[in-house]
Design a protein around this motif. Structure first.
Motif, mmCIF file in Angstrom:
data_model
loop_
_atom_site.group_PDB
_atom_site.id
_atom_site.type_symbol
_atom_site.label_atom_id
_atom_site.label_comp_id
_atom_site.label_asym_id
_atom_site.label_seq_id
_atom_site.Cartn_x
_atom_site.Cartn_y
_atom_site.Cartn_z
ATOM 1 N N GLY A 69 1.045 -1.082 -0.478
ATOM 2 C CA GLY A 69 -0.487 -0.091 0.114
ATOM 3 C C GLY A 69 0.706 0.916 -0.411
ATOM 4 O O GLY A 69 0.055 2.376 -0.040
ATOM 5 N N LEU A 70 2.083 1.418 -0.157
ATOM 6 C CA LEU A 70 3.344 2.266 -0.339
ATOM 7 C C LEU A 70 2.948 2.743 -1.299
ATOM 8 O O LEU A 70 3.657 2.181 -2.111
ATOM 9 N N ASN A 71 3.132 3.745 -1.906
ATOM 10 C CA ASN A 71 3.799 4.688 -3.117
ATOM 11 C C ASN A 71 5.621 4.937 -3.020
ATOM 12 O O ASN A 71 5.664 4.329 -1.588
ATOM 13 N N VAL A 72 6.003 4.202 -3.647
ATOM 14 C CA VAL A 72 7.609 3.620 -3.986
ATOM 15 C C VAL A 72 8.732 5.106 -4.273
ATOM 16 O O VAL A 72 8.463 4.893 -5.793
ATOM 17 N N VAL A 73 9.309 5.050 -4.025
ATOM 18 C CA VAL A 73 10.234 5.991 -4.984
ATOM 19 C C VAL A 73 11.260 5.235 -4.991
ATOM 20 O O VAL A 73 12.504 4.395 -4.460
ATOM 21 N N MET A 74 11.940 5.034 -6.138
ATOM 22 C CA MET A 74 13.001 4.209 -6.538
ATOM 23 C C MET A 74 14.050 4.536 -6.692
ATOM 24 O O MET A 74 14.328 5.653 -7.589
ATOM 25 N N ILE A 75 15.621 4.606 -6.367
ATOM 26 C CA ILE A 75 16.393 5.315 -6.712
ATOM 27 C C ILE A 75 17.527 3.832 -7.565
ATOM 28 O O ILE A 75 17.883 3.648 -6.374
ATOM 29 N N VAL A 93 25.191 12.979 -5.449
ATOM 30 C CA VAL A 93 24.162 12.675 -5.867
ATOM 31 C C VAL A 93 22.777 13.640 -4.206
ATOM 32 O O VAL A 93 21.570 13.582 -5.406
ATOM 33 N N TYR A 94 23.587 13.952 -3.457
ATOM 34 C CA TYR A 94 22.348 13.954 -2.667
ATOM 35 C C TYR A 94 21.137 15.112 -2.560
ATOM 36 O O TYR A 94 20.218 14.983 -2.385
ATOM 37 N N LYS A 95 22.100 16.177 -3.315
ATOM 38 C CA LYS A 95 21.031 17.265 -3.203
ATOM 39 C C LYS A 95 19.781 17.199 -3.970
ATOM 40 O O LYS A 95 19.226 17.677 -3.729
ATOM 41 N N ASN A 96 20.776 16.490 -4.912
ATOM 42 C CA ASN A 96 19.137 16.385 -6.336
ATOM 43 C C ASN A 96 18.296 15.501 -5.621
ATOM 44 O O ASN A 96 17.237 14.775 -5.544
ATOM 45 N N ILE A 97 18.494 14.034 -5.095
ATOM 46 C CA ILE A 97 17.836 13.489 -4.152
ATOM 47 C C ILE A 97 16.907 14.203 -2.990
ATOM 48 O O ILE A 97 15.816 14.381 -2.890
ATOM 49 N N GLN A 131 0.148 1.852 -7.302
ATOM 50 C CA GLN A 131 0.540 2.753 -6.045
ATOM 51 C C GLN A 131 1.647 4.061 -7.412
ATOM 52 O O GLN A 131 1.774 3.766 -8.594
ATOM 53 N N LYS A 132 1.620 5.461 -6.654
ATOM 54 C CA LYS A 132 2.484 5.522 -7.205
ATOM 55 C C LYS A 132 4.397 4.955 -7.217
ATOM 56 O O LYS A 132 3.926 4.899 -6.465
ATOM 57 N N VAL A 133 5.195 5.332 -8.254
ATOM 58 C CA VAL A 133 6.375 5.067 -8.112
ATOM 59 C C VAL A 133 6.988 6.888 -8.535
ATOM 60 O O VAL A 133 6.995 7.152 -10.063
ATOM 61 N N LYS A 134 7.965 6.826 -8.332
ATOM 62 C CA LYS A 134 9.043 7.847 -8.432
ATOM 63 C C LYS A 134 10.421 7.411 -8.382
ATOM 64 O O LYS A 134 11.039 6.688 -7.711
ATOM 65 N N VAL A 135 10.836 7.809 -9.978
ATOM 66 C CA VAL A 135 12.290 7.369 -9.802
ATOM 67 C C VAL A 135 13.644 8.918 -10.070
ATOM 68 O O VAL A 135 12.754 9.592 -9.971
ATOM 69 N N ILE A 136 14.443 8.174 -9.217
ATOM 70 C CA ILE A 136 15.651 9.321 -9.300
ATOM 71 C C ILE A 136 16.560 8.369 -9.345
ATOM 72 O O ILE A 136 17.167 7.666 -8.934
#
Length: 270
Positions: free
Chosen positions: A62-68, A102-106, A88-93
């Protein structure tokens, strides 16, 4: 004298029985996880709306996920599959964790997301094949950045969790980090850091309602292990992740599956 020997033997026998009982209880937890400490269906969703560095199994819960990851094309393909399968929604980075830039962009991409679950599972070997420390590739910052620094960079997400007084952080270590492992020296040492870091962090923030758990697998068939043939001990990544998520309430450290817990009990007995 005979009475003293009898008392001493009784005490030793009692201690042995107690140790065996503790191991049996620990083992039973893995055999009957739903009976021992069942994870409610709503557990993961109650932590927040999004899972940072999430996966298909968290989306199923049940979670939306961020894939990095560093391979954008692969990320987009997997994200599409997860969205179609789970709804579910998925956001990619796109991010290469061997670099500290990379951490500022994340951070910018995570702004405004209710991150309730965070999974730190990136890792790399110092050398593809077992080798002595000085015979491997030149030591640079890549392994330290990927295996250690990436784990410590949970501070921003943890700050959000502190405000909400809830959250789950899963840090992936390795069985090779539970003992000094020659020929995998750098990898073993970096995973030992993750274990110690995670346990200390949990001691600091447990009272704040945050669960920080280190997951310590032994054999998992992944690209890093050159897709070892799965079996009773070596699990596929899908099998391991699915089973390990049942143990998130089992304490500061788990070994992720019944087979690996059996290995630990055997090692402890040796």
């Amino acid at each position: 004298m005979d009475a003293f020997q009898h008392q001493l033997l009784t005490l030793i026998g009692g201690l042995i029985c107690f140790c065996v009982l503790v191991k049996c209880i620990r083992f039973m937890k893995y055999i009957f996880p739903h009976t021992w400490s069942a994870v409610p269906q709503t557990f993961f969703r109650s932590m927040g709306e999004w899972a940072g560095k999430g996966n298909f199994f968290l989306a199923k819960r049940g979670l939306n996920v961020v894939m990095i990851s560093r391979t954008l094309e692969k990320l987009q393909r997997v994200a599409s599959e997860v969205e179609q399968t789970t709804g579910q929604k998925v956001k990619v980075i796109e991010a290469d964790f061997t670099k500290n830039s990379v951490y500022k962009n994340i951070e910018e991409n995570l702004q405004g997301l209710d991150i309730g679950v965070l999974v730190n599972n990136v890792g790399m070997l110092h050398n593809p094949l077992p080798c002595r420390f000085l015979n491997g590739s030149d030591i640079d910052e890549s392994l330290v950045n990927c295996n250690i620094i990436s784990v410590t960079k949970v501070c921003d997400a943890r700050a959000c969790m502190l405000h909400l007084r809830k959250g789950l952080i899963l840090n992936l270590s390795s069985g090779l980090g539970t003992f000094p492992c020659p020929l995998y020296t750098m990898y073993s040492a970096s995973k030992a850091f993750i274990s110690t870091f995670s346990k200390a962090l949990q001691a600091e923030y447990k009272a704040k309602g945050i669960i920080i758990q280190v997951v310590t697998p032994y054999g998992v068939s992944t690209p890093m292990t050159r897709y070892q043939k799965p079996g009773f001990i070596t699990k596929t990544a899908e099998e391991f992740v699915s089973e390990s998520l049942e143990y998130v309430t089992f304490g500061d450290e788990v070994f992720g599956c019944l087979a690996h817990e059996m290995l630990v009990i055997e090692f402890d007995s040796a």
